[in-house]
Design an enzyme around this catalytic site. Structure first.
Site, PDB file in Angstrom:
ATOM      1  CE1 TYR A  79      -4.378  -2.357   4.699  1.00  0.00           C
ATOM      2  CE2 TYR A  79      -3.552  -0.120   4.467  1.00  0.00           C
ATOM      3  CZ  TYR A  79      -4.009  -1.288   3.902  1.00  0.00           C
ATOM      4  OH  TYR A  79      -4.087  -1.402   2.532  1.00  0.00           O
ATOM      5  CB  SER A 108      -0.850   0.010   1.277  1.00  0.00           C
ATOM      6  OG  SER A 108      -1.450   1.290   1.467  1.00  0.00           O
TER       7      SER A 108
END
Ligand code: BGC
Length: 257
Positions: free
Chosen positions: A158, A145
């Protein structure tokens, strides 16, 4: 479409939806046979299978929870048993849970880190053990990401998992290079996928996000899949240890009002 992945077998985790599904379909169009992994969304996995077969390739659907080491070993086992080998691994399965830092529970921490990091770690290990035994080269792609590098307040588990994935990729690129195994990350920004479904329906969240993206829109899974196909192909033979950002300019967009 040219068959840049002709004769290859790829495992794509989380390929029952979103980016993983798009990668599985694109790889099949480029000539690869696919191990489709899903945890709970069997219908989506079957849709992926239908699309792979439509492209004229073989598909095997395997239910696996990548946070369980035995399940990751089975994914590799099934690739060899049913498709005769495994050349490309895409660690795509990922989850996120948003909350204030002081509200994060041990359960949420474990859920996110176990899928996003532990899953990629041990599946890569199972994949590499076979290649090492067989003295064969291979490709590892992690879907990380922009948040492997960029802060993501309120998504602390995350961001921690993706930052760790970045260092895992760099470490393994060096350690596995001598085996002919390349390791790279794809770092998507905001992509139209189920992980973002709730946010996309909330104008108050969506508009500020779009205002931060120089290209003015969210990305598409197919666009991420095109990058994955390149990185899995011989065209990317000399690339290892790198992160490829695909985010419409989001990461670079700092401006004062
Ligand atoms: C996250 C999305 C987020 C995007 C951009 C992705 O990694 O999964 O929830 O919208 O990054 O911030």
């Amino acid at each position: 479409m040219s068959g840049r992945l002709e004769g290859k077998v790829a495992i794509v985790t989380g390929s029952s939806s979103g980016i993983g599904q798009a990668i599985a379909m694109r790889f099949a169009q480029e000539g690869a046979d696919i191990v489709i992994d899903y945890r709970s969304h069997s219908e989506g996995a079957n849709d992926t299978k239908t699309a792979v077969e439509k492209a004229g390739r073989r598909a095997v659907v395997v239910q696996a929870d990548v946070s369980k080491v035995a399940d990751t070993a089975n994914l590799v086992e099934q690739a060899y048993a049913q498709l005769g080998g495994c050349h490309v691994l895409v660690n795509n399965a990922g989850i996120e849970k948003g909350s204030d830092f002081w509200e994060v529970t041990e359960e949420d921490y474990d859920a996110v880190l176990d899928v996003n990091l532990k899953g990629a770690f041990f599946l890569t290990q199972a994949f590499v053990r076979r290649l090492h035994d067989l003295k064969q080269p291979g490709r590892v792609l992690n879907v990380s990401s922009v948040h492997e590098d960029m802060v993501f307040p309120h998504f602390d588990t995350y961001a921690a998992s993706k930052g760790a994935m970045r260092m895992l990729m760099r470490n393994l690129a060096v350690e596995l290079g001598p085996l002919g195994i390349t390791v790279n990350n794809i770092a998507p920004g905001a992509i139209e996928t189920p992980i973002n479904a709730k946010m996309m329906q909330n104008k108050a969240e969506l508009d500020p996000l779009l205002a931060n993206i120089p290209l003015g829109r969210m990305g598409k899974s197919d666009e991420v899949a095109a990058l994955a196909a390149f990185l899995a192909s011989d065209d990317a033979a000399y690339i290892t240890g790198s992160t490829y950002v695909i985010d419409g300019g989001l990461m670079r967009n700092y401006h004062e009002q």
